[in-house]
Design a protein around this motif. Sequence first.
Motif, PDB file in Angstrom:
ATOM      1  N   GLY A 176       0.820  -1.207   0.000  1.00 50.95           N
ATOM      2  CA  GLY A 176       0.000   0.000   0.000  1.00 50.95           C
ATOM      3  C   GLY A 176       0.853   1.256   0.000  1.00 50.95           C
ATOM      4  N   LEU A 177       1.927   1.244   0.777  1.00 51.93           N
ATOM      5  CA  LEU A 177       2.836   2.390   0.822  1.00 51.93           C
ATOM      6  C   LEU A 177       3.519   2.582  -0.527  1.00 51.93           C
ATOM      7  CD1 LEU A 177       3.958   4.508   2.846  1.00 51.93           C
ATOM      8  CD2 LEU A 177       5.873   2.933   3.233  1.00 51.93           C
ATOM      9  N   PHE A 178       3.880   1.489  -1.170  1.00 50.92           N
ATOM     10  CA  PHE A 178       4.525   1.569  -2.482  1.00 50.92           C
ATOM     11  C   PHE A 178       3.587   2.207  -3.506  1.00 50.92           C
ATOM     12  CE2 PHE A 178       5.445  -0.319  -6.653  1.00 50.92           C
ATOM     13  CZ  PHE A 178       6.784   0.003  -6.787  1.00 50.92           C
ATOM     14  N   ARG A 179       2.318   1.839  -3.431  1.00 47.39           N
ATOM     15  CA  ARG A 179       1.355   2.388  -4.389  1.00 47.39           C
ATOM     16  C   ARG A 179       1.071   3.865  -4.145  1.00 47.39           C
ATOM     17  NH1 ARG A 179      -3.058  -2.579  -4.060  1.00 47.39           N
ATOM     18  NH2 ARG A 179      -2.038  -3.991  -5.545  1.00 47.39           N
ATOM     19  N   SER A 180       1.041   4.249  -2.879  1.00 43.52           N
ATOM     20  CA  SER A 180       0.575   5.603  -2.551  1.00 43.52           C
ATOM     21  C   SER A 180       1.688   6.629  -2.381  1.00 43.52           C
ATOM     22  CB  SER A 180      -0.253   5.556  -1.261  1.00 43.52           C
ATOM     23  OG  SER A 180       0.559   5.148  -0.158  1.00 43.52           O
ATOM     24  N   ASN A 181       2.896   6.187  -2.094  1.00 39.53           N
ATOM     25  CA  ASN A 181       3.949   7.138  -1.728  1.00 39.53           C
ATOM     26  C   ASN A 181       5.108   7.101  -2.720  1.00 39.53           C
ATOM     27  OD1 ASN A 181       6.308   8.325  -0.279  1.00 39.53           O
ATOM     28  ND2 ASN A 181       4.798   8.537   1.360  1.00 39.53           N
ATOM     29  N   PRO A 182       5.289   8.158  -3.517  1.00 39.69           N
ATOM     30  CA  PRO A 182       6.390   8.170  -4.500  1.00 39.69           C
ATOM     31  C   PRO A 182       7.767   8.184  -3.841  1.00 39.69           C
ATOM     32  CG  PRO A 182       5.316  10.316  -4.394  1.00 39.69           C
ATOM     33  CD  PRO A 182       4.472   9.379  -3.589  1.00 39.69           C
ATOM     34  N   VAL A 228      12.705   1.774  -3.063  1.00 37.25           N
ATOM     35  CA  VAL A 228      12.502   0.416  -3.586  1.00 37.25           C
ATOM     36  C   VAL A 228      13.252   0.263  -4.905  1.00 37.25           C
ATOM     37  CG1 VAL A 228      10.813  -1.223  -4.501  1.00 37.25           C
ATOM     38  CG2 VAL A 228      10.293   0.076  -2.432  1.00 37.25           C
ATOM     39  N   PHE A 229      13.101   1.253  -5.790  1.00 32.19           N
ATOM     40  CA  PHE A 229      13.779   1.163  -7.085  1.00 32.19           C
ATOM     41  C   PHE A 229      15.293   1.292  -6.932  1.00 32.19           C
ATOM     42  CE2 PHE A 229       9.613   2.782  -8.991  1.00 32.19           C
ATOM     43  CZ  PHE A 229       9.209   1.500  -9.336  1.00 32.19           C
ATOM     44  N   LEU A 230      15.746   2.077  -5.952  1.00 34.41           N
ATOM     45  CA  LEU A 230      17.184   2.171  -5.701  1.00 34.41           C
ATOM     46  C   LEU A 230      17.730   0.808  -5.265  1.00 34.41           C
ATOM     47  CD1 LEU A 230      19.854   3.701  -5.369  1.00 34.41           C
ATOM     48  CD2 LEU A 230      19.117   4.302  -3.040  1.00 34.41           C
ATOM     49  N   GLY A 231      17.016   0.135  -4.361  1.00 34.09           N
ATOM     50  CA  GLY A 231      17.448  -1.182  -3.922  1.00 34.09           C
ATOM     51  C   GLY A 231      17.504  -2.172  -5.076  1.00 34.09           C
ATOM     52  N   MET A 232      16.509  -2.132  -5.958  1.00 29.56           N
ATOM     53  CA  MET A 232      16.495  -3.035  -7.111  1.00 29.56           C
ATOM     54  C   MET A 232      17.637  -2.708  -8.074  1.00 29.56           C
ATOM     55  SD  MET A 232      12.345  -3.106  -7.667  1.00 29.56           S
ATOM     56  CE  MET A 232      12.364  -4.227  -9.067  1.00 29.56           C
ATOM     57  N   LEU A 233      17.898  -1.412  -8.279  1.00 32.89           N
ATOM     58  CA  LEU A 233      18.993  -1.002  -9.162  1.00 32.89           C
ATOM     59  C   LEU A 233      20.342  -1.458  -8.619  1.00 32.89           C
ATOM     60  CD1 LEU A 233      20.099   0.591 -11.585  1.00 32.89           C
ATOM     61  CD2 LEU A 233      20.036   2.653 -10.135  1.00 32.89           C
ATOM     62  N   GLU A 271      19.156  -0.401   4.914  1.00 36.17           N
ATOM     63  CA  GLU A 271      19.165   0.870   5.650  1.00 36.17           C
ATOM     64  C   GLU A 271      18.239   1.912   5.052  1.00 36.17           C
ATOM     65  OE1 GLU A 271      23.642   0.998   7.585  1.00 36.17           O
ATOM     66  OE2 GLU A 271      23.363   1.657   5.528  1.00 36.17           O
ATOM     67  N   VAL A 272      18.113   1.962   3.729  1.00 30.79           N
ATOM     68  CA  VAL A 272      17.363   3.060   3.116  1.00 30.79           C
ATOM     69  C   VAL A 272      15.861   2.837   3.128  1.00 30.79           C
ATOM     70  CG1 VAL A 272      19.299   3.673   1.621  1.00 30.79           C
ATOM     71  CG2 VAL A 272      17.534   2.106   0.764  1.00 30.79           C
ATOM     72  N   GLN A 273      15.413   1.617   3.471  1.00 36.37           N
ATOM     73  CA  GLN A 273      13.974   1.358   3.454  1.00 36.37           C
ATOM     74  C   GLN A 273      13.336   1.824   4.768  1.00 36.37           C
ATOM     75  OE1 GLN A 273      12.846   0.598   0.687  1.00 36.37           O
ATOM     76  NE2 GLN A 273      14.575  -0.354  -0.362  1.00 36.37           N
ATOM     77  N   PRO A 274      12.194   2.532   4.689  1.00 39.54           N
ATOM     78  CA  PRO A 274      11.503   2.969   5.911  1.00 39.54           C
ATOM     79  C   PRO A 274      10.898   1.788   6.656  1.00 39.54           C
ATOM     80  CG  PRO A 274      10.141   3.419   3.993  1.00 39.54           C
ATOM     81  CD  PRO A 274      11.475   2.943   3.468  1.00 39.54           C
ATOM     82  N   PHE A 308       8.808  -5.216   2.562  1.00 40.75           N
ATOM     83  CA  PHE A 308       8.453  -5.156   1.142  1.00 40.75           C
ATOM     84  C   PHE A 308       9.650  -4.721   0.307  1.00 40.75           C
ATOM     85  CE2 PHE A 308       6.963  -2.825  -2.590  1.00 40.75           C
ATOM     86  CZ  PHE A 308       6.092  -3.738  -3.158  1.00 40.75           C
ATOM     87  N   GLY A 309      10.341  -3.684   0.746  1.00 43.05           N
ATOM     88  CA  GLY A 309      11.485  -3.172  -0.008  1.00 43.05           C
ATOM     89  C   GLY A 309      12.609  -4.183  -0.105  1.00 43.05           C
ATOM     90  N   ILE A 310      12.926  -4.831   1.015  1.00 42.50           N
ATOM     91  CA  ILE A 310      13.986  -5.840   1.007  1.00 42.50           C
ATOM     92  C   ILE A 310      13.561  -7.049   0.177  1.00 42.50           C
ATOM     93  CG2 ILE A 310      15.293  -7.450   2.444  1.00 42.50           C
ATOM     94  CD1 ILE A 310      15.242  -5.345   4.647  1.00 42.50           C
ATOM     95  N   GLY A 311      12.278  -7.393   0.259  1.00 46.70           N
ATOM     96  CA  GLY A 311      11.786  -8.503  -0.556  1.00 46.70           C
ATOM     97  C   GLY A 311      11.950  -8.220  -2.045  1.00 46.70           C
ATOM     98  N   CYS A 312      11.621  -6.994  -2.468  1.00 42.97           N
ATOM     99  CA  CYS A 312      11.772  -6.636  -3.881  1.00 42.97           C
ATOM    100  C   CYS A 312      13.231  -6.708  -4.321  1.00 42.97           C
ATOM    101  CB  CYS A 312      11.240  -5.218  -4.127  1.00 42.97           C
ATOM    102  SG  CYS A 312       9.440  -5.064  -4.053  1.00 42.97           S
TER     103      CYS A 312
END
Length: 470
Positions: free
Chosen positions: A249-255, A261-266, A384-387, A393-397
Motif C-alpha cells: 500500500g505504501l509503495f502504491r501511494s507514496n512516491p 525500492v527502485f534504488l534497492g532493485m537497481l 538501511e534506506v527502506q523505511p 516489502f522493499g527488502i523482498g523486492c
Amino acid sequence: MVGIASSSSEGPSTQQPRSTARATTLGILAALAGLMFGLDTGVVAGALPFIATDFHAGDALQGWIVSSMMAGATVGSLFAGRISVRFGRTGAMLGAAILFLLGTLLCALAPGPAIMIVGRLFLGLAVGVAAFAAPLYISEITVESVRGAMISFYQLMVSLGIFLAFVSDSLLASGGHWRWMLGVMALPASFFLGIVLILPHSPRWLMMRGEKERARRVLQSLRSDEEVAEAELVDIQSRLQKSSDAGLGLFRSNPNFRRTVFLGMLLQIMQQLSGINALLYYAPRVFQAAHFGTNASIWATTLVGLTNMALTGVAIACVDRWGRRPLLILSCGIAAFSLAGVGTLLAIGAQSFGLQLLLCGFVLLFVAGFAIGEGPLVWTLCSEVQPTRGRDFGIGCSTVTNWAANWAISNMFPLGMAMMGASSTFLMFAVFNGLFILVTVLFVPETKGVSLERLEANLFAGTRLRDLGR
C-alpha cells in the motif's frame, strides 16, 4: 554474489539488554545456513567441466545446469516470507535443510542433465528460503549491540562455504570425481538438518502467534536478566500492535518510498552486472580460456574463494570507519580496472607463464575489490534506506531482483563467452563496474552514523536519494 539482509532495524529499546552465551551460540548455529548457501554456490564451479564431458553438455545446457539453482532461489525468495510467518523461522529453515539434502543427493546421483537440473532447482528453493529465514532468526534472538556482528558472521559463513567448496573440488579434481564433489555436500546438509531440529522458535514469531508464555520462556533463556527479558517482551508486543502490512500500500501511494525500492532493485542489478557470479560459477572455464590446465584452473579457483572470504572480513572491519560511499566507489574502481586487465590479457592470449600469473592476479584483485564493497554493502544499503513500514516489502523486492538477475547472467554467461569471446565479455563487465561508480555518485546516500529514523524522515520529506544521510 548473493548476500543477505535483515528486516529487523527497529529502534532501540529504553532498556539495554544483554545477550547470553546461549543466544550467541544459537545465532552461530543458525548462521550455518550461510555455510550451506556458500557450499552449494561454489561447488558447481569445479564440477561443471567434468559434468559437461560426461553429459556432453554444450554451452546452453551448462548455463541451465548452473542457473537452475538461481531460478529455484528466485521462487524460494518469493514465498520465503509467507513460509516463515506460517511455520516460523525455524520451520522455514527445517524445510530448507530437507531440500538441501534432497537436492544434493539428486545432483550426485543424477543419471542425466534433467535430474541434475531438478536437483539444482531444489537447492535453489532451499537457498531462497534459508537466505531469508536464517538472518531474520538471528536478528530476532540477538540484542542490538551484537546484531550487526552476528549478521556479518552469516556473510562470512557464505564466503567460507564458497571457499571450502573450491577446496573440496580441487582435491577431487585429479580423478574427475564430480559425483563426489557434489555428494560430499550431503554431510554438511545432514549436520545442518540436525542443528535446525534443536533451535527454538524466535520470541517475536511466538508473539505473532499469540504464544506469550512460550515467548517469555525463550527470551528468559536468551537474556541475562529476567527484567530485561520482560521489558523486551513488552517492547515486541507494542511494536507488533503498531505494525501493519503497509508495504505494498505504501509503495502504491507514496512516491518517496518507491524511490528507495527502485534504488534497492537497481543496486542489486548492478551487483550482478559486476560479473562476480559469472566468475564464481565459471572460474575454471575462465582460467582454461587463458590456457591453464584443468587441475591448475580449479586450484586457481580455490584462490578466488580464499580471497573472497578474507576480504569480506576486511569490509566488515572498515565499513563503519570509511563509510558506505567511499568504500563502494573504491570497490567499483578496483573491479573495473582489474576486469579491464583480464579482458586485455585474454585478448592478447595469455600463453606465457608470466602472463598467466598476471591474469590470475587481476582476477584475484577483482574478487578483492568486489568483496570490500559491491558484495556486502549493497545488502547493507538495501536494508538501511527502506523505511520501517515498508522494510519487508522493499527488502523482498531487492532480494527477488538479485536472484532473478543472478539467474539471467549465470544462464547467459556461457553463451556470451561463446559468441563474444572471453575478452569482450570481461571488458563488458568492466564497463558495467564503471557505470556503477556513476550510480553511486548520483544516487547512493552515505548512511554511516545516521539513524534509521533520520534517513526515514529525510526520505518522506522529499530529500534526494544521495542526500538522505545529511
